[in-house]
Design an enzyme around this catalytic site. Structure first.
Site, PDB file in Angstrom:
ATOM      1  N   LEU A  39       0.809  -1.230   0.000  1.00 53.74           N
ATOM      2  CA  LEU A  39       0.000   0.000   0.000  1.00 53.74           C
ATOM      3  C   LEU A  39       0.840   1.277   0.000  1.00 53.74           C
ATOM      4  O   LEU A  39       0.336   2.357   0.342  1.00 53.74           O
ATOM      5  CB  LEU A  39      -0.978   0.003   1.178  1.00 53.74           C
ATOM      6  CG  LEU A  39      -1.929  -1.211   1.260  1.00 53.74           C
ATOM      7  CD1 LEU A  39      -2.904  -1.036   2.428  1.00 53.74           C
ATOM      8  CD2 LEU A  39      -2.689  -1.407  -0.050  1.00 53.74           C
ATOM      9  N   ASN A  41       1.804   2.968  -2.423  1.00 56.13           N
ATOM     10  CA  ASN A  41       1.385   3.920  -3.452  1.00 56.13           C
ATOM     11  C   ASN A  41      -0.120   3.841  -3.658  1.00 56.13           C
ATOM     12  O   ASN A  41      -0.631   4.039  -4.754  1.00 56.13           O
ATOM     13  CB  ASN A  41       2.120   3.597  -4.773  1.00 56.13           C
ATOM     14  CG  ASN A  41       2.089   4.786  -5.720  1.00 56.13           C
ATOM     15  OD1 ASN A  41       1.850   5.925  -5.284  1.00 56.13           O
ATOM     16  ND2 ASN A  41       2.277   4.528  -6.996  1.00 56.13           N
ATOM     17  N   ASP A  70       4.737  -6.544   2.598  1.00 50.39           N
ATOM     18  CA  ASP A  70       5.804  -5.967   1.780  1.00 50.39           C
ATOM     19  C   ASP A  70       6.673  -7.106   1.241  1.00 50.39           C
ATOM     20  O   ASP A  70       7.039  -8.005   2.011  1.00 50.39           O
ATOM     21  CB  ASP A  70       6.646  -5.017   2.652  1.00 50.39           C
ATOM     22  CG  ASP A  70       7.565  -4.140   1.808  1.00 50.39           C
ATOM     23  OD1 ASP A  70       7.665  -2.938   2.092  1.00 50.39           O
ATOM     24  OD2 ASP A  70       8.150  -4.684   0.842  1.00 50.39           O
ATOM     25  N   LYS A  96       7.278   3.358  -9.614  1.00 49.51           N
ATOM     26  CA  LYS A  96       7.326   3.514 -11.079  1.00 49.51           C
ATOM     27  C   LYS A  96       7.365   4.960 -11.562  1.00 49.51           C
ATOM     28  O   LYS A  96       7.075   5.246 -12.716  1.00 49.51           O
ATOM     29  CB  LYS A  96       6.120   2.823 -11.691  1.00 49.51           C
ATOM     30  CG  LYS A  96       4.802   3.421 -11.282  1.00 49.51           C
ATOM     31  CD  LYS A  96       3.814   3.354 -12.429  1.00 49.51           C
ATOM     32  CE  LYS A  96       2.708   4.326 -12.220  1.00 49.51           C
ATOM     33  NZ  LYS A  96       1.944   4.601 -13.428  1.00 49.51           N
ATOM     34  N   SER A 136       8.232  -3.097 -18.806  1.00 49.35           N
ATOM     35  CA  SER A 136       7.943  -1.771 -19.354  1.00 49.35           C
ATOM     36  C   SER A 136       8.751  -1.510 -20.604  1.00 49.35           C
ATOM     37  O   SER A 136       9.874  -2.002 -20.746  1.00 49.35           O
ATOM     38  CB  SER A 136       8.303  -0.717 -18.294  1.00 49.35           C
ATOM     39  OG  SER A 136       8.386   0.558 -18.880  1.00 49.35           O
ATOM     40  N   THR A 138      10.200   1.005 -21.135  1.00 50.60           N
ATOM     41  CA  THR A 138      11.381   1.802 -20.763  1.00 50.60           C
ATOM     42  C   THR A 138      12.652   0.960 -20.784  1.00 50.60           C
ATOM     43  O   THR A 138      13.744   1.496 -20.793  1.00 50.60           O
ATOM     44  CB  THR A 138      11.207   2.413 -19.349  1.00 50.60           C
ATOM     45  OG1 THR A 138      10.756   1.390 -18.474  1.00 50.60           O
ATOM     46  CG2 THR A 138      10.221   3.550 -19.345  1.00 50.60           C
ATOM     47  N   TYR A 162      14.399   3.641 -12.715  1.00 47.41           N
ATOM     48  CA  TYR A 162      13.156   2.860 -12.841  1.00 47.41           C
ATOM     49  C   TYR A 162      13.278   1.880 -14.016  1.00 47.41           C
ATOM     50  O   TYR A 162      13.080   0.682 -13.856  1.00 47.41           O
ATOM     51  CB  TYR A 162      11.948   3.775 -13.067  1.00 47.41           C
ATOM     52  CG  TYR A 162      10.765   3.033 -13.612  1.00 47.41           C
ATOM     53  CD1 TYR A 162      10.431   3.116 -14.966  1.00 47.41           C
ATOM     54  CD2 TYR A 162      10.008   2.202 -12.786  1.00 47.41           C
ATOM     55  CE1 TYR A 162       9.370   2.392 -15.475  1.00 47.41           C
ATOM     56  CE2 TYR A 162       8.942   1.488 -13.290  1.00 47.41           C
ATOM     57  CZ  TYR A 162       8.628   1.582 -14.636  1.00 47.41           C
ATOM     58  OH  TYR A 162       7.578   0.853 -15.140  1.00 47.41           O
ATOM     59  N   LYS A 166      13.589  -2.376 -14.084  1.00 48.58           N
ATOM     60  CA  LYS A 166      12.728  -3.282 -14.856  1.00 48.58           C
ATOM     61  C   LYS A 166      13.590  -4.197 -15.721  1.00 48.58           C
ATOM     62  O   LYS A 166      13.334  -5.393 -15.854  1.00 48.58           O
ATOM     63  CB  LYS A 166      11.760  -2.467 -15.731  1.00 48.58           C
ATOM     64  CG  LYS A 166      10.655  -1.807 -14.949  1.00 48.58           C
ATOM     65  CD  LYS A 166       9.668  -2.842 -14.434  1.00 48.58           C
ATOM     66  CE  LYS A 166       8.562  -2.250 -13.611  1.00 48.58           C
ATOM     67  NZ  LYS A 166       7.615  -3.274 -13.122  1.00 48.58           N
ATOM     68  N   PHE A 191       3.524  -0.174 -22.839  1.00 47.06           N
ATOM     69  CA  PHE A 191       3.824   1.172 -23.322  1.00 47.06           C
ATOM     70  C   PHE A 191       3.184   2.146 -22.356  1.00 47.06           C
ATOM     71  O   PHE A 191       3.522   2.081 -21.148  1.00 47.06           O
ATOM     72  CB  PHE A 191       3.462   1.260 -24.815  1.00 47.06           C
ATOM     73  CG  PHE A 191       4.560   0.594 -25.612  1.00 47.06           C
ATOM     74  CD1 PHE A 191       4.711  -0.787 -25.602  1.00 47.06           C
ATOM     75  CD2 PHE A 191       5.515   1.350 -26.280  1.00 47.06           C
ATOM     76  CE1 PHE A 191       5.770  -1.410 -26.268  1.00 47.06           C
ATOM     77  CE2 PHE A 191       6.566   0.737 -26.965  1.00 47.06           C
ATOM     78  CZ  PHE A 191       6.688  -0.635 -26.942  1.00 47.06           C
ATOM     79  N   ASP A 310      13.499  12.446 -21.074  1.00 42.52           N
ATOM     80  CA  ASP A 310      12.426  12.159 -22.044  1.00 42.52           C
ATOM     81  C   ASP A 310      13.016  11.823 -23.408  1.00 42.52           C
ATOM     82  O   ASP A 310      14.077  12.331 -23.785  1.00 42.52           O
ATOM     83  CB  ASP A 310      11.516  13.385 -22.202  1.00 42.52           C
ATOM     84  CG  ASP A 310      10.320  13.322 -21.262  1.00 42.52           C
ATOM     85  OD1 ASP A 310      10.163  12.299 -20.584  1.00 42.52           O
ATOM     86  OD2 ASP A 310       9.559  14.283 -21.210  1.00 42.52           O
TER      87      ASP A 310
HETATM   88  C1  WQD Z   1       4.237  11.219 -21.891  1.00 45.06           C
HETATM   89  C2  WQD Z   1       4.529  12.429 -22.753  1.00 45.06           C
HETATM   90  C3  WQD Z   1       6.148  13.907 -21.785  1.00 45.06           C
HETATM   91  C4  WQD Z   1       3.647  15.110 -18.378  1.00 45.06           C
HETATM   92  C5  WQD Z   1       5.552   6.685 -18.502  1.00 45.06           C
HETATM   93  C6  WQD Z   1       5.891   6.272 -17.121  1.00 45.06           C
HETATM   94  C7  WQD Z   1       6.734   5.031 -17.081  1.00 45.06           C
HETATM   95  C8  WQD Z   1       6.236   3.974 -18.034  1.00 45.06           C
HETATM   96  C9  WQD Z   1       5.929   4.527 -19.416  1.00 45.06           C
HETATM   97  C10 WQD Z   1       5.168   2.040 -17.119  1.00 45.06           C
HETATM   98  C11 WQD Z   1       6.015  12.790 -22.796  1.00 45.06           C
HETATM   99  C12 WQD Z   1       4.777  14.606 -21.896  1.00 45.06           C
HETATM  100  C13 WQD Z   1       4.098  14.501 -19.536  1.00 45.06           C
HETATM  101  C14 WQD Z   1       3.435  16.502 -18.365  1.00 45.06           C
HETATM  102  C15 WQD Z   1       4.122  16.621 -20.663  1.00 45.06           C
HETATM  103  N1  WQD Z   1       5.069   3.345 -17.500  1.00 45.06           N
HETATM  104  N2  WQD Z   1       4.333  15.238 -20.653  1.00 45.06           N
HETATM  105  N3  WQD Z   1       3.678  17.205 -19.518  1.00 45.06           N
HETATM  106  O1  WQD Z   1       7.453   9.544 -19.851  1.00 45.06           O
HETATM  107  O2  WQD Z   1       6.406   7.985 -21.563  1.00 45.06           O
HETATM  108  O3  WQD Z   1       6.660   7.277 -19.143  1.00 45.06           O
HETATM  109  O4  WQD Z   1       5.053   5.614 -19.262  1.00 45.06           O
HETATM  110  O5  WQD Z   1       6.103   1.348 -17.184  1.00 45.06           O
HETATM  111  O6  WQD Z   1       6.619   4.555 -15.755  1.00 45.06           O
HETATM  112  O7  WQD Z   1       6.606   7.307 -16.533  1.00 45.06           O
HETATM  113  O8  WQD Z   1       4.956   9.024 -19.862  1.00 45.06           O
HETATM  114  O9  WQD Z   1       2.984  10.347 -19.283  1.00 45.06           O
HETATM  115  O10 WQD Z   1       5.195  10.941 -18.168  1.00 45.06           O
HETATM  116  O11 WQD Z   1       4.863  11.436 -20.614  1.00 45.06           O
HETATM  117  O12 WQD Z   1       4.338  17.278 -21.683  1.00 45.06           O
HETATM  118  O13 WQD Z   1       3.019  17.119 -17.345  1.00 45.06           O
HETATM  119  O14 WQD Z   1       3.859  13.554 -22.183  1.00 45.06           O
HETATM  120  O15 WQD Z   1       7.204  14.827 -22.128  1.00 45.06           O
HETATM  121  O16 WQD Z   1       6.305  13.282 -24.096  1.00 45.06           O
HETATM  122  P1  WQD Z   1       6.452   8.504 -20.184  1.00 45.06           P
HETATM  123  P2  WQD Z   1       4.466  10.460 -19.382  1.00 45.06           P
END
Ligand code: WQD
Length: 357
Positions: A39, A41, A70, A96, A136, A138, A162, A166, A191, A310
């Protein structure tokens, strides 16, 4: 006569966003479910069952077995395995937030990597050797080519702890499977999971300021946040903003059911990896436009500097899951926004939202 009981699945992190939506589909598909979650998160509420799982019971009309344990506590974890005849494990439990992982890497490696090692050790001790792992996209790091296939290199260029955690856990599981033929596992590379259950009763409830795009946009729409910051509009993409493969959380949950069926087939070949994505990339501006159509709300935004770590574009080649799991993501971006809006507008404070007076 009692209905035929399906296999029993232990779900780590089952009270969280992806976990709770997958528990709904597991219960709807006749599986027995035991949830383990610390819990960390999750909004706890006042009962023994976190609110997200109370809502899962409401949606499925089935009881949820839950243990506040845990993964870093092997003694309590083993007790759960001993109390139930577990057939396989779905492992979601992990921290995450990409940005947060850069700030506190040891916390991420301890929770995500050490926690996974302890889980695998307890599974081995209790002779439970079938696993679906929540991985992920990532792990691919900065794409060398698009769309991303499962053959794309992993681990190289992971831009944050992160993503590395993974990758490390995927490699550990693969090495374990090939060290002992009694093990079998499937790793699912997500994704960008977004949206919410169609009922609007469960959804994504990030604590504090949302890191991710869709929950932030939803909070702007519902008035919790003033405006969205678009992190960069000078990327090499059609409109200059970041492109991602957004996948509806329902499609993602169904992908786990299809992977589980594959894993439980006697002929399963021990170790497989599948991308779970739509194969279509949408920009930040595309998402804003779709959310405005779904909610009828104007989403205010400003262009801000790029966010460190990013990448410009990421989207899946999901042909392998289609071919081998007979799974395809069917929900559209508008579906994702409509379901996210229903959840957010009915629960402006997430699971902390009190009953409507
Ligand atoms: C998406 C796009 C940002 C926020 C996430 C998770 C990661 C993984 C994959 C599970 C990017 C842009 C974002 C904001 C913005 N999930 N953005 N303003 O970075 O692809 O990764 O999904 O494994 O855990 O972090 O997703 O939603 O953070 O960003 O412009 O306030 O939106 O630059 O282009 P991301 P995101």
């Amino acid at each position: 006569m009692e209905a035929q009981r399906g296999p029993t699945v232990l779900v780590t992190g089952g009270a969280g966003f992806v976990g709770s939506h997958t528990v709904v589909e597991l219960l709807n598909n006749g599986y027995e479910v035991v949830v383990v979650d610390n819990l960390v998160n999750v909004y706890k509420g006042d009962g023994t069952l976190p609110v997200s799982l109370k809502r899962v019971e409401e949606i499925t009309h089935k009881k949820v077995l839950f243990y506040n344990v845990d993964l870093l506590n092997p003694v309590l974890l083993e007790e759960v395995f001993r109390m139930h005849k577990i057939d396989c494990v779905m492992h979601f439990a992990a921290l995450k937030a990409v940005g947060e992982s850069v700030q506190i890497p040891l916390t991420y490696y301890k929770n995500n990597v050490t926690g996974s090692i302890i889980l695998l050790e307890v599974m081995k001790k209790c002779n439970v050797k079938k696993l679906v792992y929540s991985s992920s996209a990532t792990v691919y790091g900065t794409p060398q080519s698009l769309p991303l296939t499962e053959e794309h290199p992993t681990g190289q260029g992971c831009t944050n702890p992160y993503g590395k955690s993974k990758y490390f856990v995927e490699e550990m599981i693969k090495d374990l499977v090939f060290s002992d033929e009694s093990w079998s596992a499937i790793s699912l590379r997500y994704f960008n999971p977004v949206g919410a259950h169609e009922s609007g009763r469960i959804g994504e409830a990030p604590s504090g300021i949302p890191n991710n795009l869709m929950p932030y946009i939803a909070q702007v729409a519902v008035g919790t946040r003033e405006k969205l910051k678009i992190f960069g509009n000078d990327y090499d993409t059609p409109d200059g903003t970041g492109v991602r493969d957004y996948i509806h959380i329902y499609d993602l949950a169904v992908g786990h059911i299809d992977a589980l069926k594959k894993l439980l087939e006697p002929s399963f070949s021990r170790w497989k990896v599948y991308n779970l994505g739509t194969g279509t990339g949408y920009s930040v501006l595309d998402v804003i436009k779709a959310f405005e159509e779904a909610s009828g709300k104007k989403i205010a935004y400003e262009i801000a500097p790029r966010r460190p770590g990013d990448i410009a574009s990421s989207y899946a080649d999901a042909q392998l899951a289609k071919k081998e799991l007979n799974w395809v993501a069917r929900k559209t971006l508008l579906d994702m926004c409509r379901d996210m809006w229903r959840w957010q507008s009915n629960n402006p404070d997430g699971y902390a939202t009190g009953p409507k007076v």
